[in-house]
Design a protein around this motif. Sequence first.
Motif, short mmCIF file in Angstrom:
data_model
loop_
_atom_site.label_atom_id
_atom_site.label_comp_id
_atom_site.label_asym_id
_atom_site.label_seq_id
_atom_site.Cartn_x
_atom_site.Cartn_y
_atom_site.Cartn_z
N ALA A 135 0.84 -1.01 -0.13
CA ALA A 135 -0.01 -0.04 -0.10
C ALA A 135 0.99 1.19 0.11
O ALA A 135 1.63 1.42 0.66
N SER A 136 0.50 2.31 -0.79
CA SER A 136 1.40 3.48 -0.94
C SER A 136 0.59 4.66 0.15
O SER A 136 1.39 5.32 0.38
N GLY A 137 -0.37 4.25 0.47
CA GLY A 137 -1.11 5.14 1.55
C GLY A 137 -1.53 6.49 0.91
O GLY A 137 -1.72 7.64 1.84
N VAL A 138 -1.21 6.58 -0.28
CA VAL A 138 -1.73 8.07 -1.06
C VAL A 138 -2.79 7.46 -2.23
O VAL A 138 -2.73 6.37 -2.66
N PRO A 139 -3.42 8.42 -2.71
CA PRO A 139 -4.32 8.24 -3.85
C PRO A 139 -3.58 7.53 -5.07
O PRO A 139 -2.47 7.75 -5.11
N PRO A 140 -4.47 7.16 -5.93
CA PRO A 140 -4.00 6.45 -7.03
C PRO A 140 -3.17 7.27 -8.02
O PRO A 140 -2.21 6.97 -8.59
N ASP A 184 -4.26 19.60 -23.41
CA ASP A 184 -5.17 19.93 -24.52
C ASP A 184 -6.22 18.94 -24.77
O ASP A 184 -7.06 18.95 -25.91
N GLY A 185 -6.27 17.95 -23.80
CA GLY A 185 -7.45 16.90 -23.96
C GLY A 185 -7.27 15.78 -24.86
O GLY A 185 -8.13 14.99 -24.98
N THR A 186 -6.11 15.82 -25.12
CA THR A 186 -5.52 14.60 -26.10
C THR A 186 -5.42 13.36 -25.24
O THR A 186 -5.18 12.30 -26.04
N MET A 187 -5.15 13.35 -24.10
CA MET A 187 -4.84 12.26 -23.20
C MET A 187 -6.04 11.94 -22.21
O MET A 187 -6.21 12.72 -21.45
N ALA A 188 -6.59 10.81 -22.45
CA ALA A 188 -8.11 10.37 -21.81
C ALA A 188 -7.27 10.19 -20.33
O ALA A 188 -6.40 9.58 -20.04
N PRO A 189 -8.10 10.61 -19.58
CA PRO A 189 -7.46 10.25 -18.10
C PRO A 189 -7.85 8.77 -17.63
O PRO A 189 -8.71 8.12 -18.24
N GLY A 190 -7.54 8.37 -16.21
CA GLY A 190 -7.50 7.08 -16.13
C GLY A 190 -9.08 6.83 -15.23
O GLY A 190 -9.43 7.99 -14.85
N PRO A 191 -9.26 5.67 -14.74
CA PRO A 191 -10.48 5.39 -14.05
C PRO A 191 -10.62 5.98 -12.59
O PRO A 191 -11.32 6.12 -12.05
N ASN A 192 -9.35 5.98 -12.04
CA ASN A 192 -9.05 6.41 -10.57
C ASN A 192 -8.59 7.80 -10.40
O ASN A 192 -7.97 8.18 -9.33
N GLY A 193 -8.73 8.43 -11.43
CA GLY A 193 -8.12 10.20 -11.44
C GLY A 193 -6.85 10.42 -11.92
O GLY A 193 -6.15 11.29 -11.82
N GLU A 194 -6.08 9.44 -12.46
CA GLU A 194 -5.01 9.39 -12.97
C GLU A 194 -5.03 10.31 -14.19
O GLU A 194 -5.84 10.62 -14.95
N TRP A 195 -3.80 11.15 -14.56
CA TRP A 195 -4.08 11.93 -15.63
C TRP A 195 -3.97 11.39 -16.77
O TRP A 195 -4.41 11.93 -18.01
#
Length: 199
Positions: free
Chosen positions: A63-68, A148-159
Amino acid sequence: DALPIFFIQHIISSSIMSSSSEELTSRLVVALGSASTIKIGAVEEGLSTISQQPIIVKGIDVASGVPPQPKGRDETQRGAYNRAEGALTAFPEAILAIGIENGMYENVNAVLVDAACIVFLYRRHDDDEEKRIVTIVAWSDELVIPVDGTMAPGPNGEWSYLKDPHIVVTNGARNRKAFLADTIRAVIERREIMIEEAP
């Protein structure tokens, strides 16, 4: 507290000088606080020049103990430290434990970037035979995050939803594994990198 970056080279060199070939196989274990194949490969590559003896990298999902998606350097470093500490606890035979956490933050130029914090932990004996933990913190090169919106984010808030967005952002020039391996190698080869206090 932080120590000079040459300590890892010294640790493993000392182990080699004081051990037989048979003992080396069991002693040169590096614990990694992740089961990610990218991170394991990066550690193996980053440490590949340190010894002629094989180095066994044991990865474990802790566990990292921080958000994804850690935000800010403090949260990112805390995640890396927790991963390294968990790895050292899981593999007490390891000579070195490493925690890697990628996070996003605004750099000094107010640009949104991704960077990996890499924490190195080593359990050693002082002259009084009491164990203490030696800690080093290093940061990878920054990767500018597309806004610029070209990179779709991940399911857990990842950029990014990708496991390796670096290879896309750099147009194939440098993958995520290279960012990590280069940082580890820089510590080993005593290059000038950022060393910070552990949390």
